[in-house]
Design an enzyme around this catalytic site. Structure first.
Site: not given
Ligand code: F6R
Length: 610
Positions: A2, A28, A75, A101-102, A481, A485, A488, A504, A605
């Protein structure tokens, strides 16, 4: 995460200053907001759920009298994002107001004691115990100063906090204190500020004083006094002049949110490891009773589920099935039933595919459990029980800190379940729990010691045609993963496989100089077989980049490049530290390739369409 802010001025109204400063802290947290000001022996509070602009339209946050006040942008961690849970919180008399905050870990015990002593609570937050504890301290010691009552209170708190307190008892000061949550002072000519970060006060003053854990501050207009809470001794610390631009300040000096969030991981992991015991217990009870468990998620969250399926199997002997949420209905929609349990994992709690899988399962009477970073999201509303992972808002599109937090909650759950089921010896459980506690420090060391090496790697391989990621066992998830990263964020074509699968088919792609990243922890049985896979790749001319433990001389000798992780990490939690170099690699590769890592093309996002 927060944002807190406090302001005391020689003259003028504090509220508009607090309002504008909270806007700068909104990154935040933004699910509710509140301000308290003090004038003529009275505290006035305006607060509500919702974004700052929306709440301001409703209640006019600027229109509050008083040259002193505190504010908060929230938050949610404890308690849903509702008006009643918004800060500031007050004691029974409304004469003491607090923003925080915490996470106060022992708030349940404290609340019980205070309720038994007659205190009335109105919210579900951990914070509300603080004003009541201060009130109680005054009740027992009427002659005490505000400083004495606040110190007495703080000594009773376990957990993390940055706190700011005002009271009608001593209306000419703000008290603030810190333990493991950020707190910084801004010192102007006729005004002083305290805030979660300096972005908040930078337009008013560039003179800042950093506050350390265990310190208490008394703020008066243009002045401050710092004390150590433990022994009351005085601390002398001069302000520093900060020459950041406002844009740099929002990212606390980092050029991008992604790298800021990568660096935040030691702190977010510490927060996550404080996740609410009660909910961990509840969820592990549901998992223990379940006949079949699906771990359902998308993207990075799916990779956390994949890793978790190894954790649950190895520690609790519970078979679980990680499923891409977008495939769930097709794959299991007809078979999921009253005996099924769905653990849905979603940072945002709003991903359409994940919610689609949840809805389908709910209609067929399955039990829904949730793990999310967004308390108040749809997932928290449809889950029977959920855990808030407490990573704070993630602004970079790439999930980084939220991934490692998901992994650490899932590891905690697997450990809980293991205890319940008695499948693993107590000694091993204790050892793993201890090791998990050290992970934030391990992550800190990796960032500190390996970042420059990863930068150099990114320079060396920036023009590669394609990257290959291989891991075994639980680190298949780390390989997946790492690939996601890099693709993307740096638009680098990449593939990932469990290392055993590479021969394979995928191995036919290998050409001399082709970079292959091996995730290679030393613990467990996968190390030996992975060495065989490295040799297969090396024999075909691949450039071997290995992520190894620091004393792994054997793999070091076979590698063209290597990144080192502190030794002694149990395999079952190794994805948490081993993903850090791969997050850094994606970031620096994007920089080398001239791409803005915070704004990857075609992505959002939160993906709220199917
Ligand atoms: C990759 C990324 C996406 C999310 C995916 C699921 O860096 O951020 O692959 O992980 O869109 O999103 P959430 O976790 O919000 O359901």
């Amino acid at each position: 995460m927060c944002g807190i802010f406090g302001c005391i001025m020689k003259k003028g109204n504090a509220a508009p200053v607090i309002h504008a400063s909270l806007k700068r802290l909104e990154y935040r947290g933004y699910d509710s907001v509140g301000i308290a000001t003090l004038t003529n022996g009275e505290i006035t509070i305006k607060k509500d759920q919702g974004k700052i602009d929306d709440v301001h339209k409703l209640v006019n946050l600027d229109d509050m009298a008083g040259n002193i006040g505190i504010g908060h942008t929230r938050w949610a961690t404890h308690g849903a994002p509702l008006k009643v849970n918004a800060h500031p919180h007050v004691d029974c008399t409304g004469k003491i107001a607090v923003v925080h905050n915490g996470i106060i870990e022992n708030y349940n015990e404290l609340r019980n004691e205070l309720e038994n002593a007659g205190h009335q609570f109105v919210s579900k937050t951990d914070t509300e115990v603080v004003p009541h504890l201060i009130e109680e301290a005054f009740k027992k010691n009427p002659a005490w100063t505000l400083t004495e009552a606040v110190i007495d209170t703080i000594k009773k708190l376990c957990g993390s906090y940055a706190l700011a307190v005002i009271s009608t008892k001593e209306p000419e000061k703000i008290l603030c204190a810190r333990n493991e949550s950020p707190l910084i002072l801004g010192i102007g000519k006729d005004a002083s500020y305290c805030a979660s970060d300096l972005t908040a006060f930078l337009p008013m003053t560039n003179k800042a004083v950093l506050i350390n854990d265990g310190e208490l501050v008394t703020l008066t207009p243009g002045k401050y006094e710092i004390k150590r809470i433990q022994d009351g001794s005085k601390v002398v610390r001069e302000p520093k002049v900060i020459d950041w631009s406002p844009e740099m300040a929002v990212k606390t000096g980092y050029p991008h949110f992604m790298i800021k969030e990568i660096h935040e991981q030691p702190a977010t992991l510490r927060n996550t490891l404080r996740a609410q015991e009660h909910y961990l217990d509840l969820i592990s009870t549901f998992l223990d009773r379940a006949t079949e468990v699906y771990l359902v998620a998308c993207g990075t969250s799916y990779h956390a589920c994949l890793a978790a399926s190894y954790m649950f199997s190895k520690l609790a002997f519970l078979p679980t099935y990680p499923v891409y949420a977008s495939e769930f209905v097709e794959q299991h929609g007809k078979s999921v039933n009253i005996d099924s349990t769905i653990l849905a994992v979603s940072q945002s709690g709003e991903t359409a595919d994940t919610l689609g899988a949840v809805t389908c399962s709910q209609q067929r009477a399955a039990t829904i459990l949730g793990l999310t970073n967004t308390v108040g999201s749809t997932l928290t509303r449809v889950s029977r029980v959920y855990i808030g992972q407490q990573s704070g808002p993630e602004i970079g599109v790439a999930a980084t800190k939220t991934f490692t937090s998901q992994l650490s909650v899932l590891a905690q759950l697997a450990l809980r379940l293991s205890t319940k089921r008695g499948k693993v010896s107590q000694d091993e459980m204790d050892y793993l729990a201890e090791k998990l506690e050290t992970i934030p420090q391990v992550v800190e060391t990796i960032i500190l010691t390996q970042e420059e090496k990863v930068k150099a790697l990114a320079k060396k391989y920036k023009d590669a045609k394609i990257f290959f990621f291989l891991g075994r066992g639980i680190n298949t998830a780390t390989a997946f993963e790492g690939r996601l990263k890099l693709m993307e964020i740096a638009y680098m074509p990449a593939i990932a496989f469990p290392a055993g699968e590479s021969k394979h088919g995928p191995i036919s792609l290998i050409e001399p100089g082709f970079p292959v990243v091996f995730i290679c922890p030393k613990d467990g049985v996968t190390h030996k077989t992975l060495i065989g896979n490295i040799q297969e790749m090396k024999a075909r001319g691949a450039s071997i980049i290995s992520i190894i433990e620091e004393d792994d001389e054997e793999v070091k000798a076979m590698s063209d490049d290597y990144i080192e992780i502190p030794k002694g990490i149990p395999e079952v939690i190794s994805p948490i530290p081993f993903i850090i170099p791969l997050q850094l690699l994606a970031y620096y590769m994007a920089i080398e390739r001239g791409i803005n890592p915070d704004m990857p093309r075609n992505l959002a996002k939160s993906v709220t369409v199917k």
